[in-house]
Design an enzyme around this catalytic site. Structure first.
Site, PDB file in Angstrom:
ATOM      1  N   LYS A 184      36.383  44.014  39.875  1.00  0.00           N
ATOM      2  CA  LYS A 184      36.362  45.457  40.135  1.00  0.00           C
ATOM      3  C   LYS A 184      36.982  46.206  38.957  1.00  0.00           C
ATOM      4  O   LYS A 184      36.450  47.212  38.492  1.00  0.00           O
ATOM      5  CB  LYS A 184      37.148  45.784  41.410  1.00  0.00           C
ATOM      6  CG  LYS A 184      36.368  45.487  42.686  1.00  0.00           C
ATOM      7  CD  LYS A 184      37.255  45.570  43.919  1.00  0.00           C
ATOM      8  CE  LYS A 184      36.513  45.013  45.124  1.00  0.00           C
ATOM      9  NZ  LYS A 184      37.367  44.763  46.284  1.00  0.00           N
TER      10      LYS A 184
ATOM     11  N   GLN B 149      42.732  45.703  49.051  1.00  0.00           N
ATOM     12  CA  GLN B 149      41.933  44.475  49.147  1.00  0.00           C
ATOM     13  C   GLN B 149      42.279  43.724  50.440  1.00  0.00           C
ATOM     14  O   GLN B 149      43.442  43.454  50.721  1.00  0.00           O
ATOM     15  CB  GLN B 149      42.204  43.591  47.922  1.00  0.00           C
ATOM     16  CG  GLN B 149      41.393  42.313  47.871  1.00  0.00           C
ATOM     17  CD  GLN B 149      39.896  42.572  47.712  1.00  0.00           C
ATOM     18  OE1 GLN B 149      39.477  43.393  46.896  1.00  0.00           O
ATOM     19  NE2 GLN B 149      39.092  41.897  48.515  1.00  0.00           N
TER      20      GLN B 149
ATOM     21  N   ASP C  74      36.295  52.578  50.247  1.00  0.00           N
ATOM     22  CA  ASP C  74      35.709  51.469  51.021  1.00  0.00           C
ATOM     23  C   ASP C  74      34.968  51.998  52.256  1.00  0.00           C
ATOM     24  O   ASP C  74      34.195  51.275  52.882  1.00  0.00           O
ATOM     25  CB  ASP C  74      36.825  50.520  51.497  1.00  0.00           C
ATOM     26  CG  ASP C  74      36.753  49.159  50.821  1.00  0.00           C
ATOM     27  OD1 ASP C  74      35.697  48.851  50.221  1.00  0.00           O
ATOM     28  OD2 ASP C  74      37.737  48.410  50.901  1.00  0.00           O
TER      29      ASP C  74
END
Ligand code: NDP
Length: 299
Positions: A55, A99, A122
């Site tokens: 990422k 995460q 997200d």
């Protein structure tokens, strides 16, 4: 195997990353805004470390700022919440991603709820879930959004009226996928572990999205002739043919069999997987625009 079209997610993702980089350059030159994606990693999970590294690299390649906070596995929940609060208040940070999975002592839902919905790249915050299901502008979970982009391109934007079956009902893939297809006026069914006559239900679908986490569960005769199959699954299975102890990645669909019936299908690897980070970059640009009162680009 038939001549089903292979939907090349790797190439699609590369094009999306290019469009994102173009928008980033425009934001920098026209508005002096450099989108910033901040990732929080708690603990040492090896797969998560790889994802976070990828990422970071792709964020920088797109011309954005990448910040990673690596916290010890024993970090108290309160300290994580405090960090999120400070990022919520920091105008230089446009996207926050925690995460997953988190260590057991941390309440995942509490953490996700603490992220400012406008920075929730997200798309897991209940506010964004609600916005998505009610047709409002939302930050949408990256993997299903990537699937939708590939489907829209394949069908030339004409998804309306198609019968779609989403296999799996998780909050990160199945449910948002169903919401996105519904918003495109598909007739959507969601199947799961309690669904009766699953192969039959799958055979009714013009669009079959598999997100179950079961290696090659969807067999060729579950696929309606001419259907489009999107395989979200990423499963590592033993590959003794490659040598002792070796493994390979397979999807939730038996690719060789399904390609015999489908008109188009995503491979694993190289299908849905590469789209996820590309969509994350896209969401970060959208978030940066939203926070600065700029119309979000259509990318
Ligand atoms: P979850 O485990 O959260 O959900 C799996 C879903 O599949 C559940 O709804 C479950 O039903 C259903 N299911 C499980 N077994 C069966 C069965 N035998 N028959 C019918 N339904 C079944 O998984 P995720 O949604 O997180 O992920 C799904 C897959 O997608 C995984 O392989 C994962 O690795 C992959 N993935 C890939 C990503 C990418 O970037 N390409 C990103 C995210 C996930 P029930 O609810 O009834 O238990």
């Amino acid at each position: 195997m038939s001549d089903a079209k292979i939907i090349d997610g790797k190439a699609f993702a590369a094009k999306l990353r290019e469009r994102v980089a173009g928008e980033v350059a425009r934001l920098v030159s026209d508005h002096g805004i450099k989108p910033n994606l901040t990732v929080i990693l708690v603990g040492e999970d090896p797969a998560s470390q790889v994802y976070v590294r990828n990422k970071g690299t792709q964020t920088e390649e797109a011309g954005m700022t990448s910040v990673t906070h690596k916290l010890d596995a024993s970090t108290p929940e309160a300290a994580l919440l405090e960090l999120i609060e400070s990022l919520n208040d920091d105008p230089a940070c446009h996207g926050i991603l925690v995460q997953l999975p988190l260590p057991d002592h941390i309440d995942e839902s509490k953490v996700l709820a603490a992220i400012d919905p406008d920075k929730d790249v997200d798309g897991f915050h209940v506010i964004n879930v609600g916005r998505l299901w009610t047709g409002q502008s939302a930050l949408v979970p990256c993997t299903p959004y990537g699937c939708l982009m590939m489907l829209k391109e394949h069908f030339g934007g004409k998804l309306s009226g198609k019968r779609a079956l989403v296999l799996g009902r998780s909050n990160i893939v199945g449910k948002p996928m169903a919401a996105l297809l519904l918003a495109e006026s598909c007739t959507v069914s969601i199947a799961h572990s309690r669904t009766e006559d699953l192969p039959e239900r799958c055979r009714e679908a013009d669009i079959l999205v598999a997100a179950v986490g079961r290696p090659e569960m969807v067999r060729g005769d579950w696929v309606k002739p001419g259907a489009v199959v999107i395989d979200v699954g990423i499963n590592r299975v033993p590959a003794p043919e490659k040598g002792e102890g070796k493994t390979r990645l397979v999807g939730d669909v038996n690719f060789a069999e399904a390609a015999g019936n489908a008109s188009a299908i995503t491979p694993v690897p190289g299908g849905v997987g590469p789209m996820t980070i590309a969509c994350l970059l896209r969401n970060t640009v959208v978030a940066a625009c939203m926070q600065n009162g700029i119309d979000a680009p259509d990318i």
